[in-house]
Design a protein around this motif. Structure first.
Motif, PDB file in Angstrom:
ATOM      1  N   MET A  21       0.853  -1.133   0.298  1.00 16.15           N
ATOM      2  CA  MET A  21      -0.153   0.077  -0.125  1.00 16.15           C
ATOM      3  C   MET A  21       0.973   1.296  -0.016  1.00 16.15           C
ATOM      4  SD  MET A  21      -3.221   1.033   0.376  1.00 16.15           S
ATOM      5  CE  MET A  21      -4.175   1.970   1.015  1.00 16.15           C
ATOM      6  N   LEU A  22       0.805   1.910  -1.060  1.00 15.38           N
ATOM      7  CA  LEU A  22       1.618   3.167  -1.161  1.00 15.38           C
ATOM      8  C   LEU A  22       0.928   4.288  -0.618  1.00 15.38           C
ATOM      9  CD1 LEU A  22       3.311   2.341  -4.624  1.00 15.38           C
ATOM     10  CD2 LEU A  22       4.550   2.944  -2.812  1.00 15.38           C
ATOM     11  N   GLN A  23      -0.224   4.594  -0.467  1.00 11.33           N
ATOM     12  CA  GLN A  23      -0.970   5.699  -0.032  1.00 11.33           C
ATOM     13  C   GLN A  23      -0.514   6.531   1.093  1.00 11.33           C
ATOM     14  OE1 GLN A  23      -5.177   5.155  -0.161  1.00 11.33           O
ATOM     15  NE2 GLN A  23      -5.555   7.211   0.586  1.00 11.33           N
ATOM     16  N   GLY A  24      -0.369   7.506   1.185  1.00 12.79           N
ATOM     17  CA  GLY A  24       0.144   8.534   2.484  1.00 12.79           C
ATOM     18  C   GLY A  24       1.471   8.080   2.835  1.00 12.79           C
ATOM     19  N   ARG A  25       2.427   7.415   1.958  1.00  7.07           N
ATOM     20  CA  ARG A  25       3.662   7.226   2.359  1.00  7.07           C
ATOM     21  C   ARG A  25       4.793   8.182   1.976  1.00  7.07           C
ATOM     22  NH1 ARG A  25       4.669   1.319   1.538  1.00  7.07           N
ATOM     23  NH2 ARG A  25       6.536   1.763   0.624  1.00  7.07           N
ATOM     24  N   HIS A  26       5.827   8.470   2.751  1.00  3.47           N
ATOM     25  CA  HIS A  26       6.805   9.435   2.365  1.00  3.47           C
ATOM     26  C   HIS A  26       7.926   8.455   1.176  1.00  3.47           C
ATOM     27  CE1 HIS A  26       5.413  12.353   5.128  1.00  3.47           C
ATOM     28  NE2 HIS A  26       5.624  11.346   6.236  1.00  3.47           N
ATOM     29  N   ILE A  27       8.563   9.294   0.516  1.00  4.31           N
ATOM     30  CA  ILE A  27       9.365   8.380  -0.250  1.00  4.31           C
ATOM     31  C   ILE A  27      10.948   9.240  -0.299  1.00  4.31           C
ATOM     32  CG2 ILE A  27      10.266   7.611  -2.859  1.00  4.31           C
ATOM     33  CD1 ILE A  27       7.621   6.080  -1.324  1.00  4.31           C
ATOM     34  N   ILE A  28      11.700   8.901   0.583  1.00  2.00           N
ATOM     35  CA  ILE A  28      12.860   9.629   1.047  1.00  2.00           C
ATOM     36  C   ILE A  28      14.062   8.897   0.468  1.00  2.00           C
ATOM     37  CG2 ILE A  28      14.301  10.427   3.187  1.00  2.00           C
ATOM     38  CD1 ILE A  28      11.416  11.781   2.602  1.00  2.00           C
ATOM     39  N   ASP A  29      14.213   7.571   0.563  1.00  2.00           N
ATOM     40  CA  ASP A  29      15.492   6.894   0.195  1.00  2.00           C
ATOM     41  C   ASP A  29      14.866   5.643  -0.656  1.00  2.00           C
ATOM     42  OD1 ASP A  29      18.064   5.983   1.805  1.00  2.00           O
ATOM     43  OD2 ASP A  29      17.306   4.360   0.842  1.00  2.00           O
ATOM     44  N   ALA A  30      16.041   5.400  -1.616  1.00  2.00           N
ATOM     45  CA  ALA A  30      15.610   4.236  -2.625  1.00  2.00           C
ATOM     46  C   ALA A  30      15.224   3.125  -1.858  1.00  2.00           C
ATOM     47  CB  ALA A  30      16.808   3.957  -3.387  1.00  2.00           C
ATOM     48  N   SER A  31      15.704   2.792  -0.860  1.00  2.00           N
ATOM     49  CA  SER A  31      15.280   1.592  -0.076  1.00  2.00           C
ATOM     50  C   SER A  31      13.684   1.526   0.483  1.00  2.00           C
ATOM     51  CB  SER A  31      16.105   1.102   0.735  1.00  2.00           C
ATOM     52  OG  SER A  31      16.361   2.105   1.722  1.00  2.00           O
ATOM     53  N   ASP A  32      13.155   2.660   0.323  1.00  2.39           N
ATOM     54  CA  ASP A  32      11.731   2.972   0.720  1.00  2.39           C
ATOM     55  C   ASP A  32      10.647   1.933   0.025  1.00  2.39           C
ATOM     56  OD1 ASP A  32      12.575   4.424   2.868  1.00  2.39           O
ATOM     57  OD2 ASP A  32      12.022   6.492   1.917  1.00  2.39           O
ATOM     58  N   LEU A  33      10.948   1.740  -1.298  1.00  4.80           N
ATOM     59  CA  LEU A  33      10.203   0.872  -1.916  1.00  4.80           C
ATOM     60  C   LEU A  33      10.502  -0.453  -2.381  1.00  4.80           C
ATOM     61  CD1 LEU A  33       9.747   3.965  -4.690  1.00  4.80           C
ATOM     62  CD2 LEU A  33       7.914   3.169  -3.085  1.00  4.80           C
ATOM     63  N   SER A  34       9.854  -1.304  -2.051  1.00  4.47           N
ATOM     64  CA  SER A  34      10.261  -2.736  -2.413  1.00  4.47           C
ATOM     65  C   SER A  34      10.212  -3.011  -3.827  1.00  4.47           C
ATOM     66  CB  SER A  34       9.184  -3.522  -1.514  1.00  4.47           C
ATOM     67  OG  SER A  34       7.871  -3.432  -2.199  1.00  4.47           O
ATOM     68  N   VAL A  35      10.607  -4.004  -4.056  1.00  2.62           N
ATOM     69  CA  VAL A  35      10.756  -4.648  -5.538  1.00  2.62           C
ATOM     70  C   VAL A  35       9.211  -4.396  -6.126  1.00  2.62           C
ATOM     71  CG1 VAL A  35      11.291  -6.311  -7.090  1.00  2.62           C
ATOM     72  CG2 VAL A  35      12.827  -5.670  -5.455  1.00  2.62           C
ATOM     73  N   GLU A  36       8.359  -5.259  -5.389  1.00  4.61           N
ATOM     74  CA  GLU A  36       6.844  -5.125  -5.685  1.00  4.61           C
ATOM     75  C   GLU A  36       6.416  -3.873  -6.108  1.00  4.61           C
ATOM     76  OE1 GLU A  36       8.235  -6.829  -2.997  1.00  4.61           O
ATOM     77  OE2 GLU A  36       8.366  -8.650  -4.343  1.00  4.61           O
ATOM     78  N   GLU A  37       6.569  -2.885  -5.103  1.00  2.00           N
ATOM     79  CA  GLU A  37       6.089  -1.466  -5.060  1.00  2.00           C
ATOM     80  C   GLU A  37       6.743  -0.787  -6.373  1.00  2.00           C
ATOM     81  OE1 GLU A  37       5.189  -0.946  -0.414  1.00  2.00           O
ATOM     82  OE2 GLU A  37       7.276  -0.407  -1.040  1.00  2.00           O
ATOM     83  N   LEU A  38       7.977  -1.134  -6.711  1.00  2.00           N
ATOM     84  CA  LEU A  38       8.648  -0.535  -7.825  1.00  2.00           C
ATOM     85  C   LEU A  38       8.046  -1.004  -9.015  1.00  2.00           C
ATOM     86  CD1 LEU A  38      12.356  -1.075  -6.435  1.00  2.00           C
ATOM     87  CD2 LEU A  38      11.314   1.185  -7.147  1.00  2.00           C
ATOM     88  N   SER A  39       7.491  -2.131  -9.014  1.00  2.00           N
ATOM     89  CA  SER A  39       7.089  -3.034 -10.190  1.00  2.00           C
ATOM     90  C   SER A  39       5.560  -2.419 -10.364  1.00  2.00           C
ATOM     91  CB  SER A  39       6.762  -4.364 -10.175  1.00  2.00           C
ATOM     92  OG  SER A  39       8.117  -4.852 -10.095  1.00  2.00           O
ATOM     93  N   THR A  40       4.860  -2.117  -9.255  1.00  2.00           N
ATOM     94  CA  THR A  40       3.515  -1.329  -9.467  1.00  2.00           C
ATOM     95  C   THR A  40       3.837  -0.122 -10.069  1.00  2.00           C
ATOM     96  OG1 THR A  40       2.889  -2.651  -7.348  1.00  2.00           O
ATOM     97  CG2 THR A  40       1.800  -0.757  -8.196  1.00  2.00           C
ATOM     98  N   ILE A  41       4.641   0.757  -9.574  1.00  2.69           N
ATOM     99  CA  ILE A  41       4.681   2.096  -9.950  1.00  2.69           C
ATOM    100  C   ILE A  41       4.959   1.993 -11.586  1.00  2.69           C
ATOM    101  CG2 ILE A  41       6.168   4.325  -9.928  1.00  2.69           C
ATOM    102  CD1 ILE A  41       6.604   3.316  -6.690  1.00  2.69           C
ATOM    103  N   VAL A  42       5.860   1.257 -11.804  1.00  4.87           N
ATOM    104  CA  VAL A  42       6.655   1.147 -13.078  1.00  4.87           C
ATOM    105  C   VAL A  42       5.502   0.854 -14.232  1.00  4.87           C
ATOM    106  CG1 VAL A  42       8.101  -0.126 -14.991  1.00  4.87           C
ATOM    107  CG2 VAL A  42       9.194   0.962 -12.686  1.00  4.87           C
ATOM    108  N   ASN A  43       4.868  -0.293 -13.815  1.00  3.32           N
ATOM    109  CA  ASN A  43       3.456  -0.899 -14.453  1.00  3.32           C
ATOM    110  C   ASN A  43       2.449   0.508 -14.736  1.00  3.32           C
ATOM    111  OD1 ASN A  43       4.938  -3.149 -15.009  1.00  3.32           O
ATOM    112  ND2 ASN A  43       3.966  -4.293 -13.403  1.00  3.32           N
ATOM    113  N   LEU A  44       2.334   1.034 -13.859  1.00  3.13           N
ATOM    114  CA  LEU A  44       1.204   2.094 -13.957  1.00  3.13           C
ATOM    115  C   LEU A  44       1.934   3.253 -14.805  1.00  3.13           C
ATOM    116  CD1 LEU A  44      -1.499   3.322 -13.064  1.00  3.13           C
ATOM    117  CD2 LEU A  44      -0.368   4.456 -11.018  1.00  3.13           C
ATOM    118  N   ALA A  45       2.987   3.547 -14.674  1.00  7.30           N
ATOM    119  CA  ALA A  45       3.625   4.481 -15.535  1.00  7.30           C
ATOM    120  C   ALA A  45       3.750   4.082 -17.004  1.00  7.30           C
ATOM    121  CB  ALA A  45       5.202   4.771 -15.140  1.00  7.30           C
TER     122      ALA A  45
END
Ligand code: NCD
Length: 308
Positions: free
Chosen positions: A1-25
């Motif tokens: 669940m990404l809603q409401g999160r801060h994105i400060i460091d590259a490690s804040d996003l898991s590989v699954e979350e990165l894939s979700t973002i990339v697929n939506l993009a």
């Protein structure tokens, strides 16, 4: 669940979350119209305490393309910082004015501090020589777009690996994908920070080869990621002048690279890629900057809980 999160460091996003973002993009890139009202009624604040062209404007473009609005400053000299206001107070106030904030700051850790006082998601738009997670989203989207998958890739990263925050975030992120090999090319003065190298090897056991020679390694990599020498982070002008011409990619050097090389650069370019290289079909840095808008659209939408 990404809603409401801060994105400060590259490690804040898991590989699954990165894939979700990339697929939506990728979906947004294929049919931007479909998303033109996704963030209607939402406001993005851009707080830029350090110069920027692409990052700030691509965030603004991303929000506007989704029907949202933008407020902010791009010159801290004209904001209350000039009067001595600290980041905590600024963000306490601004997070009442906007639904999401992107901050760039010359000091490492400033966006992290801001996130601790913010009522809304804070995105790090680059903090000193530390991290730049949304450039990395742009970079992995570009790799996915051109290479179809983010795996089994040998990537050379060349230039200022000590101060280059895009490099630090990219290394932290890519090292978590399957079978990625790094060739790290820099002058010996500008090698990646020791702690970063160690943490990547220890945690993910990836292959890293460090060298000073671009020529010797250009022939067998799938991706070449060039970076500029980060003049503003040097302690002395002389030191910068000594190192600024360390690597200059020319058509001649590119002759030895693979036909299917993906040539990237986070931009701005200074002198590390000669202008003639722009004609080469393998040069994708302007496309990379274009894709960055979609990476940021996807991220904003997901953090606001507006992905569909
Ligand atoms: C990068 C940065 O700000 O770190 N620029 C960008 O956001 N695309 C790279 C750089 O300035 O060299």
């Amino acid at each position: 669940m990404l809603q409401g999160r801060h994105i400060i460091d590259a490690s804040d996003l898991s590989v699954e979350e990165l894939s979700t973002i990339v697929n939506l993009a990728l979906k947004m890139n294929a049919d931007p119209e479909k998303f033109s009202n996704l963030c209607k009624g939402k406001i993005l604040a851009t707080l830029f305490y350090e110069p920027s062209t692409r990052t700030r404007l691509s965030f603004e473009s991303a929000m506007l393309r989704m029907g949202g609005s933008v407020i902010g400053f791009s010159d801290a000299e004209t904001s209350s910082v000039k009067k001595g206001e600290n980041i905590a107070d600024t963000i306490r106030v601004l997070s009442n004015y906007a639904h999401i904030v992107v901050m760039r700051h010359p000091r490492e850790g400033a966006p992290l501090l801001a996130s601790q006082y913010s009522r809304v998601p804070v995105i790090n738009g680059g903090d000193g020589g530390h991290q730049h997670p949304t450039q990395t989203l742009t970079d992995i989207l570009t790799i996915k777009y051109y290479k179809k998958d983010i795996r089994d890739i040998k990537i050379a990263i060349c230039g200022d690996l000590l101060f280059g925050r895009t490099v630090h975030s990219l290394l932290k992120t890519l090292s978590r994908f399957p079978n990625i090999e790094f060739v790290l090319i820099s002058p010996s003065e500008l090698r990646i920070p020791y702690h970063l190298k160690n943490s990547i090897i220890e945690k993910h056991n990836v292959k890293i080869f460090e060298t000073t020679s671009l020529e010797e390694h250009i022939n067998d990599v799938n991706v070449l990621y060039m970076t500029r020498i980060q003049k503003e982070r040097f302690f002395s002008e002389d030191e910068y002048i000594k190192l600024k011409g360390s690597y200059i990619l020319t058509p001649e050097k590119l002759k030895h690279a693979r036909k299917d090389l993906l040539l990237m650069h986070p931009l701005p370019r200074v002198n590390e890629i000669s202008y003639e290289v722009d004609m080469d079909p393998r040069a994708k840095y302007f496309e990379q900057a274009r894709l960055g808008v979609f990476a940021r659209m996807a991220l904003i939408a997901l953090l606001l809980g507006r992905s569909h």
